[in-house]
Design a protein around this motif. Structure first.
Motif, PDB file in Angstrom:
ATOM      1  N   LEU A  42       1.867 -49.828 -72.355  1.00  0.00           N
ATOM      2  CA  LEU A  42       1.529 -50.981 -71.522  1.00  0.00           C
ATOM      3  C   LEU A  42       2.781 -51.747 -71.108  1.00  0.00           C
ATOM      4  O   LEU A  42       2.842 -52.309 -70.010  1.00  0.00           O
ATOM      5  CB  LEU A  42       0.567 -51.907 -72.278  1.00  0.00           C
ATOM      6  CG  LEU A  42      -0.842 -51.359 -72.478  1.00  0.00           C
ATOM      7  CD1 LEU A  42      -1.598 -52.197 -73.492  1.00  0.00           C
ATOM      8  CD2 LEU A  42      -1.598 -51.308 -71.155  1.00  0.00           C
ATOM      9  N   GLU A  43       3.788 -51.756 -71.977  1.00  0.00           N
ATOM     10  CA  GLU A  43       5.032 -52.461 -71.659  1.00  0.00           C
ATOM     11  C   GLU A  43       5.865 -51.699 -70.632  1.00  0.00           C
ATOM     12  O   GLU A  43       6.538 -52.309 -69.796  1.00  0.00           O
ATOM     13  CB  GLU A  43       5.856 -52.663 -72.938  1.00  0.00           C
ATOM     14  CG  GLU A  43       5.261 -53.677 -73.905  1.00  0.00           C
ATOM     15  CD  GLU A  43       6.004 -53.711 -75.230  1.00  0.00           C
ATOM     16  OE1 GLU A  43       6.890 -52.844 -75.435  1.00  0.00           O
ATOM     17  OE2 GLU A  43       5.702 -54.583 -76.068  1.00  0.00           O
ATOM     18  N   GLN A  44       5.815 -50.376 -70.661  1.00  0.00           N
ATOM     19  CA  GLN A  44       6.713 -49.566 -69.836  1.00  0.00           C
ATOM     20  C   GLN A  44       6.082 -49.060 -68.542  1.00  0.00           C
ATOM     21  O   GLN A  44       6.801 -48.751 -67.593  1.00  0.00           O
ATOM     22  CB  GLN A  44       7.210 -48.362 -70.653  1.00  0.00           C
ATOM     23  CG  GLN A  44       8.033 -48.739 -71.874  1.00  0.00           C
ATOM     24  CD  GLN A  44       9.318 -49.449 -71.516  1.00  0.00           C
ATOM     25  OE1 GLN A  44       9.963 -49.119 -70.526  1.00  0.00           O
ATOM     26  NE2 GLN A  44       9.696 -50.439 -72.316  1.00  0.00           N
ATOM     27  N   LEU A  48      -0.424 -49.438 -65.410  1.00  0.00           N
ATOM     28  CA  LEU A  48      -1.365 -49.191 -66.500  1.00  0.00           C
ATOM     29  C   LEU A  48      -1.839 -50.519 -67.067  1.00  0.00           C
ATOM     30  O   LEU A  48      -1.030 -51.383 -67.398  1.00  0.00           O
ATOM     31  CB  LEU A  48      -0.690 -48.360 -67.590  1.00  0.00           C
ATOM     32  CG  LEU A  48      -1.549 -47.957 -68.796  1.00  0.00           C
ATOM     33  CD1 LEU A  48      -2.636 -46.972 -68.376  1.00  0.00           C
ATOM     34  CD2 LEU A  48      -0.673 -47.348 -69.896  1.00  0.00           C
ATOM     35  N   LYS A  49      -3.157 -50.697 -67.162  1.00  0.00           N
ATOM     36  CA  LYS A  49      -3.711 -51.919 -67.715  1.00  0.00           C
ATOM     37  C   LYS A  49      -4.651 -51.580 -68.857  1.00  0.00           C
ATOM     38  O   LYS A  49      -5.223 -50.497 -68.917  1.00  0.00           O
ATOM     39  CB  LYS A  49      -4.457 -52.712 -66.641  1.00  0.00           C
ATOM     40  CG  LYS A  49      -5.662 -52.003 -66.063  1.00  0.00           C
ATOM     41  CD  LYS A  49      -6.359 -52.828 -64.985  1.00  0.00           C
ATOM     42  CE  LYS A  49      -7.055 -54.035 -65.588  1.00  0.00           C
ATOM     43  NZ  LYS A  49      -7.856 -54.770 -64.581  1.00  0.00           N
ATOM     44  N   LEU A  50      -4.804 -52.529 -69.768  1.00  0.00           N
ATOM     45  CA  LEU A  50      -5.664 -52.327 -70.933  1.00  0.00           C
ATOM     46  C   LEU A  50      -7.101 -52.677 -70.588  1.00  0.00           C
ATOM     47  O   LEU A  50      -7.367 -53.723 -69.975  1.00  0.00           O
ATOM     48  CB  LEU A  50      -5.178 -53.194 -72.090  1.00  0.00           C
ATOM     49  CG  LEU A  50      -5.977 -53.095 -73.391  1.00  0.00           C
ATOM     50  CD1 LEU A  50      -5.832 -51.698 -74.000  1.00  0.00           C
ATOM     51  CD2 LEU A  50      -5.512 -54.165 -74.390  1.00  0.00           C
ATOM     52  N   SER A  51      -8.020 -51.814 -70.974  1.00  0.00           N
ATOM     53  CA  SER A  51      -9.437 -52.122 -70.835  1.00  0.00           C
ATOM     54  C   SER A  51      -9.805 -53.184 -71.868  1.00  0.00           C
ATOM     55  O   SER A  51      -9.540 -53.025 -73.064  1.00  0.00           O
ATOM     56  CB  SER A  51     -10.274 -50.864 -71.060  1.00  0.00           C
ATOM     57  OG  SER A  51     -11.644 -51.187 -71.110  1.00  0.00           O
ATOM     58  N   ILE A  52     -10.400 -54.273 -71.401  1.00  0.00           N
ATOM     59  CA  ILE A  52     -10.781 -55.372 -72.289  1.00  0.00           C
ATOM     60  C   ILE A  52     -12.282 -55.294 -72.546  1.00  0.00           C
ATOM     61  O   ILE A  52     -13.088 -55.362 -71.618  1.00  0.00           O
ATOM     62  CB  ILE A  52     -10.406 -56.732 -71.688  1.00  0.00           C
ATOM     63  CG1 ILE A  52      -8.901 -56.779 -71.436  1.00  0.00           C
ATOM     64  CG2 ILE A  52     -10.836 -57.864 -72.607  1.00  0.00           C
ATOM     65  CD1 ILE A  52      -8.427 -58.050 -70.763  1.00  0.00           C
ATOM     66  N   ALA A 195       3.077 -39.031 -75.052  1.00  0.00           N
ATOM     67  CA  ALA A 195       1.957 -39.736 -74.425  1.00  0.00           C
ATOM     68  C   ALA A 195       2.299 -40.144 -72.994  1.00  0.00           C
ATOM     69  O   ALA A 195       1.472 -40.038 -72.080  1.00  0.00           O
ATOM     70  CB  ALA A 195       1.587 -40.963 -75.257  1.00  0.00           C
ATOM     71  N   ARG A 196       3.527 -40.583 -72.792  1.00  0.00           N
ATOM     72  CA  ARG A 196       3.946 -40.997 -71.444  1.00  0.00           C
ATOM     73  C   ARG A 196       4.022 -39.792 -70.511  1.00  0.00           C
ATOM     74  O   ARG A 196       3.657 -39.886 -69.330  1.00  0.00           O
ATOM     75  CB  ARG A 196       5.300 -41.701 -71.525  1.00  0.00           C
ATOM     76  CG  ARG A 196       5.660 -42.485 -70.265  1.00  0.00           C
ATOM     77  CD  ARG A 196       6.966 -43.216 -70.429  1.00  0.00           C
ATOM     78  NE  ARG A 196       7.184 -44.148 -69.326  1.00  0.00           N
ATOM     79  CZ  ARG A 196       8.313 -44.832 -69.148  1.00  0.00           C
ATOM     80  NH1 ARG A 196       9.310 -44.707 -70.017  1.00  0.00           N
ATOM     81  NH2 ARG A 196       8.438 -45.661 -68.141  1.00  0.00           N
ATOM     82  N   SER A 197       4.471 -38.658 -71.023  1.00  0.00           N
ATOM     83  CA  SER A 197       4.526 -37.447 -70.203  1.00  0.00           C
ATOM     84  C   SER A 197       3.127 -36.996 -69.800  1.00  0.00           C
ATOM     85  O   SER A 197       2.900 -36.545 -68.668  1.00  0.00           O
ATOM     86  CB  SER A 197       5.233 -36.322 -70.966  1.00  0.00           C
ATOM     87  OG  SER A 197       6.590 -36.652 -71.214  1.00  0.00           O
ATOM     88  N   ILE A 198       2.177 -37.111 -70.709  1.00  0.00           N
ATOM     89  CA  ILE A 198       0.786 -36.762 -70.399  1.00  0.00           C
ATOM     90  C   ILE A 198       0.265 -37.647 -69.274  1.00  0.00           C
ATOM     91  O   ILE A 198      -0.334 -37.159 -68.299  1.00  0.00           O
ATOM     92  CB  ILE A 198      -0.095 -36.910 -71.652  1.00  0.00           C
ATOM     93  CG1 ILE A 198       0.251 -35.821 -72.670  1.00  0.00           C
ATOM     94  CG2 ILE A 198      -1.579 -36.862 -71.280  1.00  0.00           C
ATOM     95  CD1 ILE A 198      -0.348 -36.060 -74.044  1.00  0.00           C
TER      96      ILE A 198
END
Length: 230
Positions: A42-44, A48-52, A195-198
């Motif tokens: 989320l920082e990088q 990309l946003k977090l589902s709340i 995870a980022r590569s995926i």
């Protein structure tokens, strides 16, 4: 007649901008480091946003409504559930938790990727509801000894709670093969890079970029004109 034939030009950037977003699901047994990887993503990753989630659990003093959860009444939650307004939901220790469908669909339709930090049952419900949009990653610790060590180092749970988490992990790990990807988090940086590569590879999947076809048609038409006139 294609857009290329009617004179409409679609650039590569425009084709990418029309991409449908994806739902990146991270699941793991306790102590695997999933929350740390999620936070780094989320920082990088700016897109990309977090589902709340919504929950009927009382808000803790450190929590902010709309940031950590959307805190709602039990009656309101049951209305959302009965109207099929939730992508997934569960009852945990007498409280409801769920994912509202409208905010997620709005984000996906605008090309925004959404991160889900949910358990296995929630993942399977997402499969049933919107499987083509889901990219699932199961994160494992390198060993049971390391998982236990991490849980103790966190100093957040009593020994009884830790033991209960370990028992729960037995059932969770049995479902690893139902996930799209598996990452063993022995080295945090390497696990995060994986995870980022995926995420970045899945963004380029042909099915998520329908406008790329128009872009390619345009190039083919330009090439045909050049070769016909040569």
């Amino acid at each position: 007649m294609s857009e290329a034939q009617t004179g409409t030009v679609v650039t590569a950037d425009e084709a990418e901008a029309q991409r449908r977003g994806l739902m990146l699901v991270l699941s793991s047994p306790s102590g695997a480091g999933k929350s740390t990887i999620a936070r780094q993503l989320l920082e990088q990753e700016s897109n990309l946003k977090l589902s709340i989630s919504v929950t009927t659990r009382p808000r803790r003093s450190s929590e902010i409504d709309g940031v950590h959860y959307h805190f709602i009444t039990r009656e309101r939650f049951e209305q959302m559930r009965d109207r099929n307004e939730l992508l997934e939901w569960a009852e945990v220790h007498g409280n409801y938790y769920g994912t509202p469908s409208d905010p997620v669909e709005e984000a996906l339709s605008q090309g925004q990727d959404v991160l889900f930090d949910i358990d296995i049952q929630g993942t399977f419900q997402l499969y049933e509801a919107v499987r083509p949009d889901v990219v699932s990653v199961f994160i494992l610790p390198p060993s049971i000894a390391e998982m236990k060590s991490r849980l103790h180092r966190r100093a957040e749970d009593t020994p009884d709670v830790i033991q209960r988490r370990l028992k729960t992990a037995v059932g969770e790990m049995k479902h690893w093969s139902k996930y799209d990807y598996v990452i063993v988090n022995e080295d945090l940086q390497r696990a995060y890079d994986g995870a980022r590569s995926i995420l970045r590879a899945e963004r380029l999947r042909r099915e998520r970029c329908p406008a790329i076809g128009t872009f390619i048609e345009g190039m083919v038409e330009d090439l045909r004109r050049e070769t016909d006139g040569a």
